[in-house]
Design a protein around this motif. Sequence first.
Motif, PDB file in Angstrom:
ATOM      1  N   ASP A 281       0.857  -1.159  -0.219  1.00  0.00           N
ATOM      2  CA  ASP A 281      -0.396   0.119  -0.227  1.00  0.00           C
ATOM      3  C   ASP A 281       0.378   1.563   0.132  1.00  0.00           C
ATOM      4  O   ASP A 281       0.775   2.133  -0.509  1.00  0.00           O
ATOM      5  N   ARG A 284       2.126   1.606  -3.309  1.00  0.00           N
ATOM      6  CA  ARG A 284       0.951   2.159  -3.682  1.00  0.00           C
ATOM      7  C   ARG A 284       1.193   3.827  -4.239  1.00  0.00           C
ATOM      8  O   ARG A 284       1.599   4.039  -5.155  1.00  0.00           O
ATOM      9  N   ASP A 285       0.956   4.332  -3.151  1.00  0.00           N
ATOM     10  CA  ASP A 285       0.911   5.745  -2.894  1.00  0.00           C
ATOM     11  C   ASP A 285       2.472   6.776  -3.186  1.00  0.00           C
ATOM     12  O   ASP A 285       1.960   7.829  -3.865  1.00  0.00           O
ATOM     13  N   CYS A 288       1.261   6.371  -7.023  1.00  0.00           N
ATOM     14  CA  CYS A 288      -0.026   7.608  -7.347  1.00  0.00           C
ATOM     15  C   CYS A 288       0.596   8.746  -8.045  1.00  0.00           C
ATOM     16  O   CYS A 288       0.370  10.151  -8.607  1.00  0.00           O
ATOM     17  N   CYS A 327       1.524  -4.218  -9.619  1.00  0.00           N
ATOM     18  CA  CYS A 327       0.122  -4.231  -9.886  1.00  0.00           C
ATOM     19  C   CYS A 327      -0.193  -3.633  -8.622  1.00  0.00           C
ATOM     20  O   CYS A 327       0.328  -3.859  -7.582  1.00  0.00           O
ATOM     21  N   VAL A 328      -0.878  -2.353  -8.571  1.00  0.00           N
ATOM     22  CA  VAL A 328      -1.559  -2.184  -7.038  1.00  0.00           C
ATOM     23  C   VAL A 328      -3.232  -2.057  -6.505  1.00  0.00           C
ATOM     24  O   VAL A 328      -3.689  -2.334  -7.552  1.00  0.00           O
ATOM     25  N   LEU A 339      -6.105   6.506  -9.969  1.00  0.00           N
ATOM     26  CA  LEU A 339      -5.396   4.728 -10.071  1.00  0.00           C
ATOM     27  C   LEU A 339      -7.155   4.293 -10.703  1.00  0.00           C
ATOM     28  O   LEU A 339      -6.455   3.141 -11.396  1.00  0.00           O
ATOM     29  N   VAL A 347       1.242   0.363 -15.347  1.00  0.00           N
ATOM     30  CA  VAL A 347       1.347  -0.098 -13.719  1.00  0.00           C
ATOM     31  C   VAL A 347      -0.390  -0.524 -13.589  1.00  0.00           C
ATOM     32  O   VAL A 347      -1.451   0.790 -14.623  1.00  0.00           O
ATOM     33  N   THR A 349      -3.931  -1.795 -11.587  1.00  0.00           N
ATOM     34  CA  THR A 349      -4.748  -1.095 -10.984  1.00  0.00           C
ATOM     35  C   THR A 349      -5.655  -2.766 -10.739  1.00  0.00           C
ATOM     36  O   THR A 349      -6.205  -3.043 -11.419  1.00  0.00           O
TER      37      THR A 349
END
Length: 477
Positions: A281, A284-285, A288, A327-328, A339, A347, A349
Amino acid sequence: MDTERQHSTSNNVTELVNRARKAQLIYEQYTQEQVDEVVTALGWSIMNPENNKTLAMMSVADTGLGNVEDKIIKNHRKTLGLLRDLQGVKTVGVVSENIEKGIVKIARPVGAVGAIVPSTNPAATPANKTINALKCRNAMILAPSPKGASSCAKLVEFMHAELERIGAPKDLVQHLPFPINKADTQQLMKEVDLVVATGSQNNMRDAYASGTPAFGVGAGNVVSIVDETADLDSAAQKIVASKAFDNATSCSSENQLVIVDAVYDQMIEALAKQHAIMLSDSERDKVCEKLWQNGYLNQAVIAKKANEIAQMCELDSPNQENAKVLCVAATGIGKDHPLSGEKLSPVLTVYRASDFNDAKNITNHILDFQGKGHSISIHSNNDERILDLGLNMPACRIIVNQAHCFATGGSFDNGMPFSLSMGCGTWGNNNMSDNMNYKYYLNTTRIVRTIPVNQPSLDSVFGDYWKAHNISPLAAK
């Protein structure tokens, strides 16, 4: 823009259009055999391996988008597929005759075509549009994006060499003068007979507002569904191959992956085997934050390889050096969750759905935010579910058990026309739902003769309805 410069811009574009019209009047007299030679010549201008490599290298160097190896494959494959589609197709003179209906159809050119082409495919897209247009005896003027202008100009140079080889007018294919600017592009759209636009939604709106008949395409934001009946290893291989190709510059690249809960963990493992790594996580941030700057996609990050993006974001994930896709995991959808939109990067989602119906709901919400009308991918062996998507989802294409970016725009193992412009129907604010092909560059004249009278009786039309609703036939007299 001052008045003097605006006048100069107008004159430059008008001169191009006048030259195009003059060349097109000559070309309109060509036989089908001569037209087909022109089409073959234009195809060779980009498929010649030396030319193809030059164009691919220029495209990446000029735009910073994608990679050379995949551009070469795309230029070759898309053009070869188009040439296959056009082989034996009649676009000159009488193309069909229906004796029973007394109608003869004659193919006619539309005239001078203006094509708006994007930076993501500065060679493949203009080649596709130009070949389709000239198959129908039109002239083409290309309006490239500023980033892709020199690549487009080099393509036109190669096309001119082939046209000269066969003695065809070079002014059948032209491009806007440098430097490329919005005023020239808008003036071109006003002066030509047909506009075909690919690229940003601003381009689409400008094309539709130009006052000239126009075809445009909608935004991509492909959602791929994987259910519990899918071959997971095959699905993972295809999704990663598609998403990683040309660093995800295609509007047909998967942007969202919706996996049903019953096979979620297994699918994540299958993706990992294909070098699609799941980020934490916090990672991921970071992605982003790096991928968007002030609400817009960061030009320094998009269309880069996954491992390069990982380095830019200073990620700590194991195996990121070999990553093809990042992958997020996400749950949010909409403008506050970027996203869930198109990313123009490898990337992906990932959403977790409780079951197939939930997967449909998630997909609907995503498309309501972005990408409605374009296409949906499904990996499943349940024909009822596949048909369900076709009957109920707002998408013009349902791509089944295929690598999406290869399949949507035509493939040698499916029946879709080879194209780089996908209409999205009224769902995507477009006036077509097809892969744009040669038919959209034609006018059709119909010669209509009388046939034996074919007028139905009122009873044959309304009889069942009258009986069902107790209406007297006398009421119709």
